[in-house]
Design an enzyme around this catalytic site. Structure first.
Site, PDB file in Angstrom:
ATOM      1  N   GLU A   1      -1.443  -0.352 -10.513  1.00 35.87           N
ATOM      2  CA  GLU A   1      -2.755   0.100 -11.021  1.00 35.87           C
ATOM      3  C   GLU A   1      -3.173  -0.655 -12.273  1.00 35.87           C
ATOM      4  OE1 GLU A   1      -2.848   4.594  -9.268  1.00 35.87           O
ATOM      5  OE2 GLU A   1      -4.334   3.994 -10.730  1.00 35.87           O
ATOM      6  N   GLY A   2      -2.980  -1.956 -12.213  1.00 32.40           N
ATOM      7  CA  GLY A   2      -3.305  -2.823 -13.343  1.00 32.40           C
ATOM      8  C   GLY A   2      -2.069  -3.082 -14.163  1.00 32.40           C
ATOM      9  N   THR A   3      -1.619  -4.328 -14.192  1.00 37.66           N
ATOM     10  CA  THR A   3      -0.435  -4.613 -15.018  1.00 37.66           C
ATOM     11  C   THR A   3      -0.799  -4.301 -16.464  1.00 37.66           C
ATOM     12  OG1 THR A   3      -1.096  -6.888 -15.464  1.00 37.66           O
ATOM     13  CG2 THR A   3       0.262  -6.508 -13.488  1.00 37.66           C
TER      14      THR A   3
ATOM     15  N   ILE B   1       0.835  -1.205   0.000  1.00 46.96           N
ATOM     16  CA  ILE B   1       0.000   0.000   0.000  1.00 46.96           C
ATOM     17  C   ILE B   1       0.874   1.261   0.000  1.00 46.96           C
ATOM     18  CG2 ILE B   1      -1.855   1.262   1.166  1.00 46.96           C
ATOM     19  CD1 ILE B   1      -2.537  -1.609  -0.077  1.00 46.96           C
TER      20      ILE B   1
ATOM     21  N   ARG C   1      -5.935   5.993 -13.828  1.00 50.31           N
ATOM     22  CA  ARG C   1      -4.857   5.464 -14.680  1.00 50.31           C
ATOM     23  C   ARG C   1      -4.165   6.493 -15.562  1.00 50.31           C
ATOM     24  NH1 ARG C   1      -8.121   0.392 -15.095  1.00 50.31           N
ATOM     25  NH2 ARG C   1      -7.161  -0.860 -13.456  1.00 50.31           N
TER      26      ARG C   1
ATOM     27  N   GLN D   1      21.489   3.554 -21.895  1.00 44.35           N
ATOM     28  CA  GLN D   1      22.358   3.081 -22.979  1.00 44.35           C
ATOM     29  C   GLN D   1      23.169   4.232 -23.575  1.00 44.35           C
ATOM     30  OE1 GLN D   1      22.586  -0.085 -23.512  1.00 44.35           O
ATOM     31  NE2 GLN D   1      24.072   0.020 -25.176  1.00 44.35           N
TER      32      GLN D   1
END
Lengths: 261, 385
Positions: free
Chosen positions: B363-365, B156, B242, B336
């Site tokens: 928050e959602g893969t 959390i 999101r 790189q």
């Protein structure tokens, strides 16, 4: 507690160019900022107000675009703003500037403490603060690094000196100039910025101040910038080489030739 | 590119940038190294009214929407994504309250969140419920005097630091996800403690902890909306939050692009700056394209959310997926370009690369979100077929 903060709008860069005809700064295309030293003055004024109550009035003398500096001061917590703007004020030296500011301060209802930055980054004279105190005939303390107490018409401050500090008590009203050691100026708040956009900024010209034209601007100035130039680099270094004795002989010859011994 | 931000949005963005550059940048590396919670920065953000941005005016906020929140998150992330998520998590923690809370509940909590005096946090994830968020086990049993919470929430953000928690728990465990409810739990409620602080790959200044509830009694009036709607409320919340994760990606990628560009201009090899070499130019150009495309999509999705559109699931998922993938790719390329130096902690890009990874996960893969987008595509097609 009525606090007055005097500030100046200055070019936000050290790469200023000088107009060769008028010997004044070319301000076109240069972003203007509040003189960094004055931001400490605003912060200190706002802190005293937040602690002891009262209000902070910011004053600046300058062209109409200097209003932006006043609005920024409001976004940082100042309550009222006065812009001293008039063609007659143009070309003022520190004396005429301090005189014009003193007229404005006298015109305010009441003032207890006037705070200025220790100097500007463009003129670098550090004169306006002390001159203002003289003209108002009130006490002055320079290089203040801490306001210890404001109480019962008295002010106790720390003032920076070369090898430490002095603690000075003075009666109010008084003028102080502050050093950057005094605080860390806050960033504006969103509500402050929004308030500053709609806040009223009064503009006072020569008639509002009731001053004589001969006392302000270029005509009220006892000094005038005649020329601004970069000093020519004339010095050059030469390393003497060879045996020590020969070096000494050469050095003495050179000094004699230069008429220095 | 001009995104036609209004005056207030420009002001918010500019001030967020100033705070990031003047206050966060000087301590960024130290916050990451010490994994310290950025309380001083939180105070700065509060003093600048940044926590007011996402709160309605009647509760001392500035009435901003998803786009305004995204602008702040983007600018903070450009300098430190760990600070940005700390800020954004406080918004996440009170969005359910703002949407479903009663006036009384909002009056009680929102002014303190808006002023930044208190942080908030949102808690749904559990050891058994990550992507499968419906599989939560924490219960909130109705008893006399309120709800009795038992269970453990995991990972959390702002855990232990926040004062106000929106917790999703089962008020009726026989109904599974349909028995879930959203409940406000205040820190210091008896029976509410915190587990260990997680040690993370990135966003290390942010706090991530377990919330442990053992017979924690919460007053009945802390229930948000109707019981049984908690899961739907949470899904709706993520639909709206999101774009904020997308904004984190945009800011992070922007920061990495700038760092890589600066390095490529200064670094001389084979007697020429890297930036004059076509192979590097091509990489930088691709990075710049990713950043701008991500920004355009995130702003568009945020505006879509703010328009009040009924369905925003796909759009906000797209913004989150695209911008977080962009952030990962751009930060890897930034390291790189900076080569051996970029791998060292003296340079900021390795931190940015570490910080970027979480954006594809939380928050959602990105996998579960691609799945959600595909499901909607299929449904639409089925309807018209």
């Amino acid at each position: 507690m009525n606090i007055v903060v005097c500030l100046k709008q200055v070019p936000g860069t050290t790469e200023v160019k000088i107009d060769p005809r008028t010997n004044t700064l070319i301000r076109q295309g240069i972003e203007n900022i509040i003189n960094p030293f004055d931001t400490y003055a605003i912060e200190e004024g706002v802190r005293i107000k937040e602690k002891d109550g009262g209000k902070v009035t910011v004053i600046t003398m300058g062209p109409s675009q200097a209003e932006a500096a006043l609005r920024e001061a409001i976004s940082l917590g100042a309550d009222e703003a006065v812009l001293l703007s008039d063609r007659a004020f143009a070309g003022a030296d520190t004396w005429a500037t301090a005189f014009t500011l003193s007229c404005a301060v006298k015109k305010l209802d009441k003032y207890d403490l006037i705070i200025c930055g220790r100097q500007t980054i463009d003129g670098d004279t550090g004169q306006v603060g002390p001159e203002l105190a003289e003209m108002l005939d009130i006490p002055f303390v320079a290089y203040v690094s801490q306001v210890e107490e404001v109480k019962d018409g008295c002010l106790r401050v720390r003032r920076m000196i070369e090898e430490g500090h002095e603690v000075i008590e003075t009666t109010l009203p008084a003028v102080i100039t502050v050093a950057k050691e005094i605080n860390v100026p806050r960033l504006p708040s969103l509500r402050g910025i929004m308030k500053s956009k709609s806040a009223a900024v009064q503009t006072w010209g020569i008639s509002e101040l009731g001053a004589d034209e001969s006392t302000v601007g270029l005509s009220g100035s006892s000094t005038q910038v005649i020329k601004i130039f970069f000093p020519r680099r004339v010095h050059q270094a030469e390393m003497l080489e060879g045996p020590l004795e020969k070096q000494v002989d050469t050095l003495i010859d050179r000094l004699k030739n230069a008429g220095l011994c | 590119m001009d995104y036609f931000l209004d005056e207030q949005q420009k002001t918010i963005k500019a001030l967020a940038r100033r705070i990031a550059e003047e206050r966060i940048l000087p301590v960024r590396a130290e916050l990451d190294e010490k994994e310290e919670f950025p309380w001083d920065i939180v105070k700065e953000l509060a003093a600048a009214d940044m926590f007011r941005v996402f709160v309605p005016e009647e509760y001392d906020g500035l009435n901003g929407g998803c786009l305004e929140l995204c602008l702040v998150v983007e600018e903070l992330s450009r300098v430190c994504s760990g600070v940005a998520v700390t800020y954004a998590a406080s918004a996440l923690g009170c969005m359910t309250l703002m949407e479903y809370g009663t006036d009384e509940q909002k009056q009680k909590y929102l002014p303190d969140i808006a002023s930044g005096r208190k942080l908030s946090a949102f808690a749904i994830t559990e050891p058994t419920a990550g992507s499968d968020a419906a599989n939560i086990k924490t219960t909130a049993e109705k008893v006399e005097g309120g709800y009795l919470l038992n269970g453990t929430k995991q990972f959390i953000t702002n855990g232990g630091e926040a004062e106000i928690y929106t917790v999703i728990a089962l008020t009726d465990k026989t109904k599974g996800a349909r028995g879930a409810s959203a409940i406000i739990v205040e820190k210091d409620t008896p029976g509410f403690t915190f587990g260990k602080k997680e040690k993370k790959l990135g966003i290390r200044t942010s706090a991530t902890r377990e919330l442990v509830f053992k017979n924690c009694l919460v007053p009945e009036e802390n229930l948000l909306g109707k019981p049984g709607l908690g899961f739907i409320q949470a899904m709706r919340l993520f639909d709206r939050s999101r774009p904020g994760i997308g904004a984190q990606g945009v800011g992070l990628a922007q920061g990495a692009l700038e760092a890589a560009t600066d390095y490529a201009r200064e670094r001389v090899q084979f007697k020429q700056p890297l930036i004059t070499m076509p192979v590097i130019q091509s990489m930088l150009a691709d990075m710049a394209i990713q950043v701008e495309a991500a920004r355009a999509l995130v702003y568009a999705a945020a505006r879509h959310v703010d328009s009040g559109a009924r369905s925003v699931t796909e759009e906000s998922a797209m913004a989150k997926v695209f911008a977080s993938d962009a952030a990962m790719k751009v930060t890897v390329d930034a390291v790189q370009i900076c080569g051996g130096s970029g791998y060292m902690r003296d340079y900021p890009v390795e931190k940015m690369m570490r910080d970027a990874k979480i954006l594809q996960i939380y928050e959602g893969t990105n996998q579960i979100l691609r799945n959600a987008i595909a499901v909607n595509l299929r449904k639409r097609k089925a309807r018209t077929a």
